[in-house]
Design an enzyme around this catalytic site. Sequence first.
Site, short mmCIF file in Angstrom:
data_model
loop_
_atom_site.label_atom_id
_atom_site.label_comp_id
_atom_site.label_asym_id
_atom_site.label_seq_id
_atom_site.Cartn_x
_atom_site.Cartn_y
_atom_site.Cartn_z
CE LYS A 22 -1.77 1.63 4.01
NZ LYS A 22 -1.52 3.08 4.23
CG ASN A 23 2.21 2.73 3.53
OD1 ASN A 23 1.04 3.00 3.23
ND2 ASN A 23 2.58 2.51 4.77
NE ARG A 92 -1.09 11.85 6.31
CZ ARG A 92 -0.81 13.14 6.51
NH1 ARG A 92 -1.79 13.97 6.72
NH2 ARG A 92 0.42 13.59 6.42
CB CYS A 116 -5.89 10.16 10.81
SG CYS A 116 -4.28 9.51 11.23
NE ARG A 121 -0.12 10.73 9.67
CZ ARG A 121 -0.60 9.64 9.07
NH1 ARG A 121 -1.71 9.11 9.50
NH2 ARG A 121 0.01 9.11 8.03
N PRO A 122 0.76 16.73 10.66
CG PRO A 122 2.53 17.64 11.85
CD PRO A 122 1.51 16.54 11.90
CB ILE A 123 1.90 18.69 5.43
CG1 ILE A 123 1.00 19.91 5.28
CG2 ILE A 123 1.08 17.41 5.38
CD1 ILE A 123 0.33 19.98 3.91
CG ASP A 124 5.82 20.84 10.16
OD1 ASP A 124 5.26 19.72 10.02
OD2 ASP A 124 6.70 21.05 11.00
CG LEU A 125 8.85 17.98 8.77
CD1 LEU A 125 9.05 16.53 9.21
CD2 LEU A 125 10.06 18.83 9.15
CG ASP A 304 2.97 1.62 9.55
OD1 ASP A 304 3.20 1.77 8.34
OD2 ASP A 304 2.62 2.54 10.30
NE ARG A 396 -7.16 4.24 5.38
CZ ARG A 396 -6.18 4.65 6.22
NH1 ARG A 396 -6.40 4.75 7.50
NH2 ARG A 396 -4.98 5.00 5.75
C1 EPZ Z 1 3.88 7.12 6.10
O1 EPZ Z 1 3.07 8.13 6.66
C2 EPZ Z 1 2.99 5.88 6.01
N1 EPZ Z 1 1.82 6.16 5.16
C3 EPZ Z 1 2.52 5.49 7.42
O2 EPZ Z 1 1.77 4.29 7.30
C4 EPZ Z 1 3.75 5.22 8.28
O3 EPZ Z 1 3.33 4.92 9.60
C5 EPZ Z 1 4.65 6.46 8.30
O4 EPZ Z 1 5.00 6.82 6.95
C6 EPZ Z 1 5.94 6.22 9.08
O5 EPZ Z 1 6.63 5.15 8.53
C7 EPZ Z 1 1.97 6.15 3.82
O6 EPZ Z 1 3.04 5.91 3.30
C8 EPZ Z 1 0.74 6.43 3.01
P1 EPZ Z 1 5.78 10.56 8.27
P2 EPZ Z 1 3.60 9.67 6.67
O7 EPZ Z 1 5.67 11.80 7.46
O8 EPZ Z 1 4.39 9.93 5.47
C9 EPZ Z 1 5.55 13.86 11.67
C10 EPZ Z 1 -0.05 2.85 7.64
O9 EPZ Z 1 -0.53 2.32 8.65
N2 EPZ Z 1 5.51 14.85 10.57
O10 EPZ Z 1 7.01 9.75 8.19
O11 EPZ Z 1 2.43 10.54 6.95
C11 EPZ Z 1 4.26 13.05 11.73
O12 EPZ Z 1 3.26 13.75 12.45
C12 EPZ Z 1 0.38 4.30 7.68
O13 EPZ Z 1 0.15 2.25 6.55
C13 EPZ Z 1 5.61 16.20 10.88
O14 EPZ Z 1 5.71 16.59 12.05
O15 EPZ Z 1 4.54 9.61 7.95
C14 EPZ Z 1 4.71 11.79 12.42
O16 EPZ Z 1 4.70 12.04 13.82
C15 EPZ Z 1 0.11 4.95 9.03
N3 EPZ Z 1 5.55 17.11 9.87
C16 EPZ Z 1 6.15 11.62 11.94
O17 EPZ Z 1 6.57 12.88 11.42
C17 EPZ Z 1 5.43 16.72 8.56
O18 EPZ Z 1 5.43 17.60 7.67
C18 EPZ Z 1 6.30 10.56 10.85
O19 EPZ Z 1 5.46 10.94 9.79
C19 EPZ Z 1 5.34 15.34 8.26
C20 EPZ Z 1 5.38 14.42 9.27
#
Ligand code: EPZ
Length: 418
Positions: A22-23, A92, A116, A121-125, A304, A396
């Site tokens: 999926k990811n 996402r 969620c 799930r911010p997107i500041d990065l 996960d 999902r």
């Molecule tokens: C991906 O989510 C996966 N989803 C998630 O899988 C997985 O748990 C996660 O990576 C970590 O491996 C998909 O690929 C669709 P992150 P993503 O950005 O990209 C914080 C599942 O069950 N963050 O690595 O959203 C965030 O809040 C799902 O299959 C910021 O602060 O994860 C989190 O605490 C769940 N600012 C941490 O970083 C940002 O701009 C990791 O998030 C982005 C993220």
Amino acid sequence: MTYIRIKGGKRICGEVTLQGSKNAVLPMIAASILIRGVTVIENCPDITDVREMLMQLQQTGARYTFYDHVLVIDCSEVFLYDGEKKEASKTRGSVLFLGAFLGRFSEARISYPGGCVIGSRPIDLHCELLRSLGVTISEQEDALYACGRPAGAELFLRSPSVGATENAILAAVCAKGRTVLHGAATEPEVSELCSFLVEAGAKISGIGTNILAIDGVESLHEVCHLLTGDRIVAGTFLCAAMVTGGQITIHGTKGVSLTGFDRTLRRVGLYCEQKENCILATGIGKLFPVDLLVTAPYPGFPTDMQSLLMAVLALADGESRLCETVFESRFKIVPELNLMGAAIEVRDRMAVIHGVPVLTGATVMAKELRGGAALLLAGLAAMGETRVYGCENIARGYEAICERLCSLGAEIDQMEEA
Ligand code: EPZ
């Protein structure tokens, strides 16, 4: 209302074929916007996150067919589209349209993906990296507007976000000049996205490391990609063998990385052998606690897998501690497992699991994807009947999970409440 009914206590035994990742496929669906032609993805899982992402893609004018796990997308004629808030927040992966639109149109509008159950799930990065590529981003109340053709730059990611890494890659592959991304996430799904893009003509080096160098190209060409199996779904089946003392063979695992969690599962109670294209696994019948396990970005223990391991440790002979460092709210499953007789306490980011000899079937609620899958595992092991509501959350990310577990001897089916 739909629920999954499980009559626990059966050892799961037999052979099962693993679904595609999926990811890995969600960012590839977004990436197809960069290809002015046909993208083919084989072994694509038929799950609702994929279906929802394809519905959003279709709003851009893209056309697709999806039969028998072969996804064919044609993005010859696409235009800018502003995802509906309700749809965007469900999946996402939709945030990844940002980088893809910028790569193709030098402009993007997306509805704010929102949080969620597992976290805000911010997107500041994501925004920081895109701004470093010279893109202007304005954040309105529930939408993001970005404009400007990405220009190659040195990027520094202060935290290894998977999605932010993927968005930067999608924006950079057709940018002017070279981009070097320091601190990139190294999850296998990121590496597979890079390989997919290289197959389509992108110039990316350092794949699999945390420093990616991307030389922008004029355009990408048509591609046919065979998707790797889903490592978290594989881990789910391994945990199912552990909690039931079963013996399974998982086919379709070529290239699937169990790094980060296979050693832990072996320590807890699994015999596991990974061959060229299958995994042989046997639950040894006894489950050992883990003193402390901390989730971390790849190659650490994946967040996960945390809920899935929690369901296993609920039955271990002793006390375990799980520390969740990636998401701020990923213990929602604890009250549900405790309804089944587990003895788990949550102290901020730490879950303390006092193993119990048996779990008892109950009516429980799946509040999110991996927690829902973990409730299925608990139901397989529990005495009596378990009913899992909220099973749309499980669909999902898991394709035909009831049919697959049923084929392994579990007594499980999806029911409609009158
Ligand atoms: C991906 O989510 C996966 N989803 C998630 O899988 C997985 O748990 C996660 O990576 C970590 O491996 C998909 O690929 C669709 P992150 P993503 O950005 O990209 C914080 C599942 O069950 N963050 O690595 O959203 C965030 O809040 C799902 O299959 C910021 O602060 O994860 C989190 O605490 C769940 N600012 C941490 O970083 C940002 O701009 C990791 O998030 C982005 C993220």
